[in-house]
Motif scaffolding. Sequence first.
Motif, short mmCIF file in Angstrom:
data_model
loop_
_atom_site.label_atom_id
_atom_site.label_comp_id
_atom_site.label_asym_id
_atom_site.label_seq_id
_atom_site.Cartn_x
_atom_site.Cartn_y
_atom_site.Cartn_z
N PRO A 169 0.70 -1.26 -0.09
CA PRO A 169 0.16 0.15 -0.01
C PRO A 169 0.90 1.26 0.11
O PRO A 169 0.45 2.34 -0.65
CB PRO A 169 -0.56 -0.01 1.26
N ASP A 170 2.04 1.25 0.56
CA ASP A 170 3.01 2.48 0.59
C ASP A 170 4.17 2.35 -0.37
O ASP A 170 4.83 3.17 -0.18
CB ASP A 170 3.46 2.64 1.95
N GLY A 171 3.85 1.38 -1.06
CA GLY A 171 4.90 1.02 -2.20
C GLY A 171 6.16 0.33 -1.71
O GLY A 171 7.24 -0.29 -2.50
N ILE A 172 6.28 0.10 -0.42
CA ILE A 172 7.33 -0.88 0.09
C ILE A 172 7.14 -1.83 1.21
O ILE A 172 7.51 -3.07 1.04
CB ILE A 172 8.39 0.27 0.72
N HIS A 173 6.22 -1.53 1.99
CA HIS A 173 5.84 -2.70 3.04
C HIS A 173 4.68 -3.19 2.74
O HIS A 173 3.31 -2.51 2.85
CB HIS A 173 5.51 -1.56 4.64
N PRO A 174 4.82 -4.45 2.88
CA PRO A 174 3.32 -5.20 2.89
C PRO A 174 2.55 -5.30 4.03
O PRO A 174 3.06 -4.88 5.03
CB PRO A 174 4.11 -6.99 2.52
N GLU A 175 1.37 -5.13 3.83
CA GLU A 175 0.21 -5.10 4.97
C GLU A 175 -0.25 -6.56 4.98
O GLU A 175 0.35 -7.51 4.52
CB GLU A 175 -0.77 -4.08 4.86
N TYR A 176 -1.57 -6.81 5.60
CA TYR A 176 -1.98 -8.15 5.83
C TYR A 176 -1.85 -8.89 4.57
O TYR A 176 -1.51 -9.88 4.55
CB TYR A 176 -3.51 -7.76 6.41
N ARG A 177 -2.65 -8.71 3.66
CA ARG A 177 -2.74 -9.34 2.30
C ARG A 177 -1.13 -9.58 1.62
O ARG A 177 -0.86 -10.92 1.26
CB ARG A 177 -3.56 -8.83 1.21
N GLY A 178 -0.76 -8.85 1.61
CA GLY A 178 0.80 -8.75 1.08
C GLY A 178 1.83 -9.33 1.91
O GLY A 178 2.81 -10.37 1.44
N SER A 179 1.49 -9.56 3.19
CA SER A 179 2.56 -10.31 4.16
C SER A 179 2.08 -11.87 4.05
O SER A 179 2.97 -12.68 4.00
CB SER A 179 2.21 -9.79 5.52
N HIS A 180 0.56 -12.04 3.91
CA HIS A 180 0.37 -13.18 3.63
C HIS A 180 0.84 -14.00 2.58
O HIS A 180 1.31 -15.20 2.42
CB HIS A 180 -1.02 -13.64 3.91
N CYS A 181 0.76 -13.03 1.46
CA CYS A 181 1.28 -13.57 0.25
C CYS A 181 2.79 -13.88 0.04
O CYS A 181 3.24 -14.88 -0.55
CB CYS A 181 0.90 -12.54 -0.88
N SER A 182 3.53 -12.96 0.64
CA SER A 182 4.95 -13.17 0.98
C SER A 182 5.33 -14.45 1.99
O SER A 182 6.18 -15.06 1.66
CB SER A 182 5.59 -11.94 1.76
N ALA A 183 4.52 -14.71 2.54
CA ALA A 183 4.68 -15.87 3.46
C ALA A 183 4.51 -17.42 2.66
O ALA A 183 4.96 -18.25 3.08
CB ALA A 183 3.85 -15.80 4.81
N GLU A 184 3.75 -17.23 1.83
CA GLU A 184 3.39 -18.46 0.95
C GLU A 184 4.45 -19.07 0.25
O GLU A 184 4.63 -20.30 0.87
CB GLU A 184 2.31 -18.29 -0.13
N PRO A 185 5.37 -18.62 -0.07
CA PRO A 185 6.71 -19.44 -0.82
C PRO A 185 7.43 -19.84 0.32
O PRO A 185 8.13 -20.91 0.36
CB PRO A 185 7.33 -18.44 -1.67
N VAL A 186 7.44 -19.30 1.46
CA VAL A 186 8.54 -19.51 2.86
C VAL A 186 7.69 -20.77 3.35
O VAL A 186 8.28 -21.85 3.44
CB VAL A 186 8.26 -18.45 3.74
N ILE A 187 6.57 -20.72 3.32
CA ILE A 187 5.82 -21.96 4.06
C ILE A 187 5.92 -23.22 3.11
O ILE A 187 6.24 -24.34 3.45
CB ILE A 187 4.26 -21.58 4.26
N ALA A 188 5.94 -22.87 1.59
CA ALA A 188 5.99 -23.90 0.66
C ALA A 188 7.51 -24.47 0.78
O ALA A 188 7.54 -25.89 0.87
CB ALA A 188 5.58 -23.51 -0.74
N PHE A 189 8.44 -23.60 0.94
CA PHE A 189 9.68 -24.16 1.13
C PHE A 189 9.91 -24.95 2.41
O PHE A 189 10.48 -26.19 2.49
CB PHE A 189 10.67 -23.13 1.37
#
Length: 194
Positions: A169-189
Amino acid sequence: RAIDSGAITLGFLGGSITDARPGKGWSEPVIAWFREAFPGLRVTVENAAIGATGSDSAVFRVQRDILDRDCDLVFIEYAANDSETPTVARQRTREGLLRACLAGAGRDVVFTYTFLPTMYADMAADRVPSTVAEFEQLAEHYGIGSVWMGLHALREVQAGRMRWEEWLPDGIHPEYRGSHCSAEPVIAFLAREL
């Protein structure tokens, strides 16, 4: 090994994208996954991420903030905040940080890479930004895992599964949806590796 013992201590090092802001960090879904995937596992968290810091700060804090707290698995996220530091300097501090983390028996490390708008041109042209490529050299040399969270999220945006504003939302920092999306490949790994 820590999972087999019934307890694990997760350590997080990075900048503001990784720090422990409730409801906004990618670490929260990762921690939740451990608790769901391994019922009865005692999960302790040491989130030593500090906004606006790079690996040059972490290398001086790692002993106190991560190693003295007996972290079993350490996530290191400095590709974004190290991007403006000259290559030689950032590689020295990154390798020093990594070697300190690997010095303890049984400790694992995973590099995670987020996103900065300055990375977009390289990523759009299917190139790896130098700050990520240099981390990948260390990952290959030391035989550790890495997850490019920022690339996964960008592909989700490009595919229309998430809006840019939901991710950053601010161009750099993920918030709720973006953070969950960022976590998805970590969890898959983690699911593959564990």
